[in-house]
Design an enzyme around this catalytic site. Sequence first.
Site, PDB file in Angstrom:
ATOM      1  N   ASP A 131      36.993   3.970  40.422  1.00  0.00           N
ATOM      2  CA  ASP A 131      35.733   3.237  40.643  1.00  0.00           C
ATOM      3  C   ASP A 131      35.232   2.651  39.333  1.00  0.00           C
ATOM      4  O   ASP A 131      35.560   3.144  38.252  1.00  0.00           O
ATOM      5  CB  ASP A 131      34.651   4.196  41.151  1.00  0.00           C
ATOM      6  CG  ASP A 131      34.848   4.600  42.602  1.00  0.00           C
ATOM      7  OD1 ASP A 131      35.830   4.161  43.229  1.00  0.00           O
ATOM      8  OD2 ASP A 131      34.011   5.374  43.100  1.00  0.00           O
ATOM      9  N   MET A 132      34.391   1.620  39.449  1.00  0.00           N
ATOM     10  CA  MET A 132      33.708   1.129  38.245  1.00  0.00           C
ATOM     11  C   MET A 132      32.245   1.551  38.341  1.00  0.00           C
ATOM     12  O   MET A 132      31.603   1.346  39.371  1.00  0.00           O
ATOM     13  CB  MET A 132      33.823  -0.393  38.142  1.00  0.00           C
ATOM     14  CG  MET A 132      33.357  -0.942  36.817  1.00  0.00           C
ATOM     15  SD  MET A 132      34.238  -0.231  35.394  1.00  0.00           S
ATOM     16  CE  MET A 132      35.706  -1.238  35.337  1.00  0.00           C
ATOM     17  N   ARG A 181      40.439  -3.713  43.091  1.00  0.00           N
ATOM     18  CA  ARG A 181      39.480  -3.812  44.198  1.00  0.00           C
ATOM     19  C   ARG A 181      38.259  -4.536  43.639  1.00  0.00           C
ATOM     20  O   ARG A 181      37.626  -4.066  42.696  1.00  0.00           O
ATOM     21  CB  ARG A 181      39.095  -2.429  44.686  1.00  0.00           C
ATOM     22  CG  ARG A 181      38.050  -2.474  45.787  1.00  0.00           C
ATOM     23  CD  ARG A 181      37.084  -1.315  45.703  1.00  0.00           C
ATOM     24  NE  ARG A 181      37.733  -0.059  45.959  1.00  0.00           N
ATOM     25  CZ  ARG A 181      37.402   1.066  45.312  1.00  0.00           C
ATOM     26  NH1 ARG A 181      36.477   1.078  44.382  1.00  0.00           N
ATOM     27  NH2 ARG A 181      38.013   2.179  45.599  1.00  0.00           N
ATOM     28  N   LYS A 184      30.958  -6.507  44.611  1.00  0.00           N
ATOM     29  CA  LYS A 184      29.873  -7.277  43.981  1.00  0.00           C
ATOM     30  C   LYS A 184      29.253  -6.482  42.839  1.00  0.00           C
ATOM     31  O   LYS A 184      28.887  -7.038  41.817  1.00  0.00           O
ATOM     32  CB  LYS A 184      28.812  -7.632  45.021  1.00  0.00           C
ATOM     33  CG  LYS A 184      29.316  -8.651  46.035  1.00  0.00           C
ATOM     34  CD  LYS A 184      28.197  -9.186  46.910  1.00  0.00           C
ATOM     35  CE  LYS A 184      28.765 -10.042  48.018  1.00  0.00           C
ATOM     36  NZ  LYS A 184      27.740 -10.532  48.952  1.00  0.00           N
ATOM     37  N   GLY A 185      29.107  -5.168  43.009  1.00  0.00           N
ATOM     38  CA  GLY A 185      28.489  -4.336  41.959  1.00  0.00           C
ATOM     39  C   GLY A 185      27.249  -3.667  42.493  1.00  0.00           C
ATOM     40  O   GLY A 185      26.423  -4.311  43.149  1.00  0.00           O
ATOM     41  N   ALA A 186      27.099  -2.362  42.220  1.00  0.00           N
ATOM     42  CA  ALA A 186      26.055  -1.576  42.888  1.00  0.00           C
ATOM     43  C   ALA A 186      24.969  -1.063  41.951  1.00  0.00           C
ATOM     44  O   ALA A 186      24.085  -0.346  42.394  1.00  0.00           O
ATOM     45  CB  ALA A 186      26.711  -0.393  43.600  1.00  0.00           C
ATOM     46  N   LYS A 198      21.876 -13.512  43.985  1.00  0.00           N
ATOM     47  CA  LYS A 198      22.968 -13.230  44.926  1.00  0.00           C
ATOM     48  C   LYS A 198      23.924 -14.421  45.118  1.00  0.00           C
ATOM     49  O   LYS A 198      25.142 -14.222  45.117  1.00  0.00           O
ATOM     50  CB  LYS A 198      22.379 -12.764  46.265  1.00  0.00           C
ATOM     51  CG  LYS A 198      23.424 -12.482  47.319  1.00  0.00           C
ATOM     52  CD  LYS A 198      22.798 -11.936  48.587  1.00  0.00           C
ATOM     53  CE  LYS A 198      23.630 -12.205  49.825  1.00  0.00           C
ATOM     54  NZ  LYS A 198      25.024 -11.831  49.771  1.00  0.00           N
ATOM     55  N   HIS A 229      31.237  -6.070  52.614  1.00  0.00           N
ATOM     56  CA  HIS A 229      30.888  -6.145  54.049  1.00  0.00           C
ATOM     57  C   HIS A 229      30.364  -7.524  54.379  1.00  0.00           C
ATOM     58  O   HIS A 229      29.815  -7.738  55.457  1.00  0.00           O
ATOM     59  CB  HIS A 229      29.798  -5.116  54.383  1.00  0.00           C
ATOM     60  CG  HIS A 229      30.041  -3.790  53.772  1.00  0.00           C
ATOM     61  ND1 HIS A 229      29.487  -3.400  52.584  1.00  0.00           N
ATOM     62  CD2 HIS A 229      30.832  -2.784  54.168  1.00  0.00           C
ATOM     63  CE1 HIS A 229      29.914  -2.195  52.273  1.00  0.00           C
ATOM     64  NE2 HIS A 229      30.725  -1.789  53.210  1.00  0.00           N
ATOM     65  N   ARG A 291      23.261   2.794  48.627  1.00  0.00           N
ATOM     66  CA  ARG A 291      23.539   2.119  49.917  1.00  0.00           C
ATOM     67  C   ARG A 291      22.242   1.533  50.490  1.00  0.00           C
ATOM     68  O   ARG A 291      22.230   0.459  51.055  1.00  0.00           O
ATOM     69  CB  ARG A 291      24.135   3.090  50.953  1.00  0.00           C
ATOM     70  CG  ARG A 291      25.405   3.811  50.543  1.00  0.00           C
ATOM     71  CD  ARG A 291      26.617   2.910  50.426  1.00  0.00           C
ATOM     72  NE  ARG A 291      26.722   2.096  49.256  1.00  0.00           N
ATOM     73  CZ  ARG A 291      27.181   2.473  48.044  1.00  0.00           C
ATOM     74  NH1 ARG A 291      27.550   3.685  47.824  1.00  0.00           N
ATOM     75  NH2 ARG A 291      27.266   1.601  47.058  1.00  0.00           N
TER      76      ARG A 291
HETATM   77  C1  LIG Z   1      35.312   0.086  49.418  1.00  0.00           C
HETATM   78  C2  LIG Z   1      34.175  -0.124  48.468  1.00  0.00           C
HETATM   79  C3  LIG Z   1      34.233   0.399  47.187  1.00  0.00           C
HETATM   80  C4  LIG Z   1      33.185   0.204  46.288  1.00  0.00           C
HETATM   81  N1  LIG Z   1      33.312   0.641  45.005  1.00  0.00           N
HETATM   82  C5  LIG Z   1      32.360   0.312  44.099  1.00  0.00           C
HETATM   83  C6  LIG Z   1      32.509   0.638  42.722  1.00  0.00           C
HETATM   84  O1  LIG Z   1      33.492   1.276  42.311  1.00  0.00           O
HETATM   85  N2  LIG Z   1      31.544   0.225  41.854  1.00  0.00           N
HETATM   86  C7  LIG Z   1      30.446  -0.496  42.266  1.00  0.00           C
HETATM   87  O2  LIG Z   1      29.623  -0.884  41.429  1.00  0.00           O
HETATM   88  N3  LIG Z   1      30.263  -0.772  43.572  1.00  0.00           N
HETATM   89  C8  LIG Z   1      31.177  -0.400  44.492  1.00  0.00           C
HETATM   90  N4  LIG Z   1      30.994  -0.731  45.812  1.00  0.00           N
HETATM   91  C9  LIG Z   1      29.673  -1.265  46.258  1.00  0.00           C
HETATM   92  C10 LIG Z   1      29.569  -2.786  46.069  1.00  0.00           C
HETATM   93  O3  LIG Z   1      29.452  -3.082  44.702  1.00  0.00           O
HETATM   94  C11 LIG Z   1      28.350  -3.352  46.798  1.00  0.00           C
HETATM   95  O4  LIG Z   1      27.184  -2.761  46.308  1.00  0.00           O
HETATM   96  C12 LIG Z   1      28.384  -3.165  48.310  1.00  0.00           C
HETATM   97  O5  LIG Z   1      29.657  -3.330  48.826  1.00  0.00           O
HETATM   98  C13 LIG Z   1      27.415  -4.162  49.001  1.00  0.00           C
HETATM   99  O6  LIG Z   1      27.829  -5.471  48.749  1.00  0.00           O
HETATM  100  P1  LIG Z   1      28.561  -6.413  49.833  1.00  0.00           P
HETATM  101  O7  LIG Z   1      29.758  -7.006  49.189  1.00  0.00           O
HETATM  102  O8  LIG Z   1      28.818  -5.647  51.067  1.00  0.00           O
HETATM  103  O9  LIG Z   1      27.583  -7.630  50.036  1.00  0.00           O
HETATM  104  P2  LIG Z   1      26.034  -7.735  50.328  1.00  0.00           P
HETATM  105  O10 LIG Z   1      25.695  -9.170  50.035  1.00  0.00           O
HETATM  106  O11 LIG Z   1      25.260  -6.673  49.636  1.00  0.00           O
HETATM  107  O12 LIG Z   1      25.965  -7.478  51.862  1.00  0.00           O
HETATM  108  C14 LIG Z   1      26.502  -8.374  52.822  1.00  0.00           C
HETATM  109  C15 LIG Z   1      26.166  -7.856  54.208  1.00  0.00           C
HETATM  110  O13 LIG Z   1      26.877  -6.634  54.433  1.00  0.00           O
HETATM  111  C16 LIG Z   1      26.055  -5.694  55.110  1.00  0.00           C
HETATM  112  N5  LIG Z   1      25.816  -4.542  54.214  1.00  0.00           N
HETATM  113  C17 LIG Z   1      26.062  -4.465  52.880  1.00  0.00           C
HETATM  114  N6  LIG Z   1      25.746  -3.256  52.395  1.00  0.00           N
HETATM  115  C18 LIG Z   1      25.264  -2.550  53.451  1.00  0.00           C
HETATM  116  C19 LIG Z   1      24.757  -1.238  53.602  1.00  0.00           C
HETATM  117  N7  LIG Z   1      24.697  -0.396  52.577  1.00  0.00           N
HETATM  118  N8  LIG Z   1      24.361  -0.869  54.828  1.00  0.00           N
HETATM  119  C20 LIG Z   1      24.445  -1.686  55.894  1.00  0.00           C
HETATM  120  N9  LIG Z   1      24.914  -2.947  55.807  1.00  0.00           N
HETATM  121  C21 LIG Z   1      25.312  -3.381  54.622  1.00  0.00           C
HETATM  122  C22 LIG Z   1      24.761  -6.403  55.450  1.00  0.00           C
HETATM  123  O14 LIG Z   1      24.900  -6.983  56.702  1.00  0.00           O
HETATM  124  C23 LIG Z   1      24.671  -7.465  54.384  1.00  0.00           C
HETATM  125  O15 LIG Z   1      23.919  -8.567  54.780  1.00  0.00           O
HETATM  126  C24 LIG Z   1      32.024  -0.524  46.717  1.00  0.00           C
HETATM  127  C25 LIG Z   1      31.975  -1.045  47.998  1.00  0.00           C
HETATM  128  C26 LIG Z   1      33.016  -0.863  48.877  1.00  0.00           C
HETATM  129  C27 LIG Z   1      32.918  -1.461  50.240  1.00  0.00           C
END
Ligand SMILES: Cc1cc2nc3c(=O)[nH]c(=O)nc-3n(C[C@H](O)[C@H](O)[C@H](O)COP(=O)(O)OP(=O)(O)OC[C@H]3O[C@@H](n4cnc5c(N)ncnc54)[C@H](O)[C@@H]3O)c2cc1C
Length: 309
Positions: A131-132, A181, A184-186, A198, A229, A291
């Site tokens: 993970d990052m 992988r 977007k970044g959390a 965004k 997602h 989340r």
């Molecule tokens: C497999 C995986 C591994 C990950 N690993 C890392 C990591 O190592 N480091 C890191 O910084 N981040 C990680 N993330 C989190 C990532 O950075 C995002 O914060 C997260 O995926 C939300 O962004 P999004 O691309 O889904 O787009 P967004 O623009 O945030 O969301 C797009 C749409 O997806 C749906 N959605 C998104 N999130 C949620 C939620 N929590 N609950 C319900 N619906 C939602 C909604 O409908 C939203 O409108 C990971 C995510 C995934 C899926």
Amino acid sequence: MALMRSMLLAASQNVWLRQHAVNFPFVRRSVSRFMPGETLDAALVAAQGLLHKQIGSVFTHLGENVSDREEARKVTNHYLEVLDRIHQMNLPTEISVKLTQLGLDLAPDFCFENLERIIQRESPKAIVWVDMEASNYVDATLEIYKRALKRYPNVGICLQAYLYRTKKDLADLLAFRPSIRLVKGAYNEPPSIAYPKKPDVDENYVALAKEMLRAKSAGQCVRAAFGTHDISLIRRLTDYVAQERLPKTDLEVQMLYGIQRAEQERLARDGCRSIVLVAYGTYWYPWFVRRLAERPANLWFMLRNVFAS
Ligand SMILES: Cc1cc2nc3c(=O)[nH]c(=O)nc-3n(C[C@H](O)[C@H](O)[C@H](O)COP(=O)(O)OP(=O)(O)OC[C@H]3O[C@@H](n4cnc5c(N)ncnc54)[C@H](O)[C@@H]3O)c2cc1C
């Protein structure tokens, strides 16, 4: 929306909340939407269910920033047991680890040794994902990742599209034939290092994703996975794959357990690689609040649980 996200991300690091919020039944009910349970057994049952739908899985044992060596060794040993269980059950499940859980804050060499033990236990055909974490860990994480990749081709790294630096990090990594992988970044990052808006994050995501797909097709990248997602973004990548006449299996989408289930199943039915990250463990508070920050509507879902019986 941005203010709410910042407040939630600050709450994800609050020690008092971490210790107390986890005891409220409505919080526990809410987290169960994103986790099949706290135990490895619960994760294994979920992986079997996903497999029936042709969906793969990646396990992550929740936790971060361990502060003593014994704890980091315990996490490492746990992952070794996880791999043994996965192999015994013949599941196509991979694992994803956080380096701060393996002792990165204590000493990079110690962390590397723990990571190395895990990679050595994994089948060479499966990837151990790294993970990052927050931006202050990016350099150290990439350094350990490159060190591991030089010895073991079956290790993958997460890159974050919100960071300006990721374009260069991706270009540098492609020289080592990585598995990546893209997410977007959390975390809560300042505008000096990360796109604050965004639409800019999304555009950077698509540009980086196309670069990864080109690299995969040219044999410069072992796995190109998209952790998102975002359905409109997935559509853009699907169109790109079709336009470039790439095999559908080149499109690997990884989502979190419980989010966009219909889309996970649709991707699998369409012949793309659909994978679900299954998180489990008792240390879920900061992960869960991140989340919530991703989709503040989840807060209403949690508040509804206050009144649920
Ligand atoms: C497999 C995986 C591994 C990950 N690993 C890392 C990591 O190592 N480091 C890191 O910084 N981040 C990680 N993330 C989190 C990532 O950075 C995002 O914060 C997260 O995926 C939300 O962004 P999004 O691309 O889904 O787009 P967004 O623009 O945030 O969301 C797009 C749409 O997806 C749906 N959605 C998104 N999130 C949620 C939620 N929590 N609950 C319900 N619906 C939602 C909604 O409908 C939203 O409108 C990971 C995510 C995934 C899926």
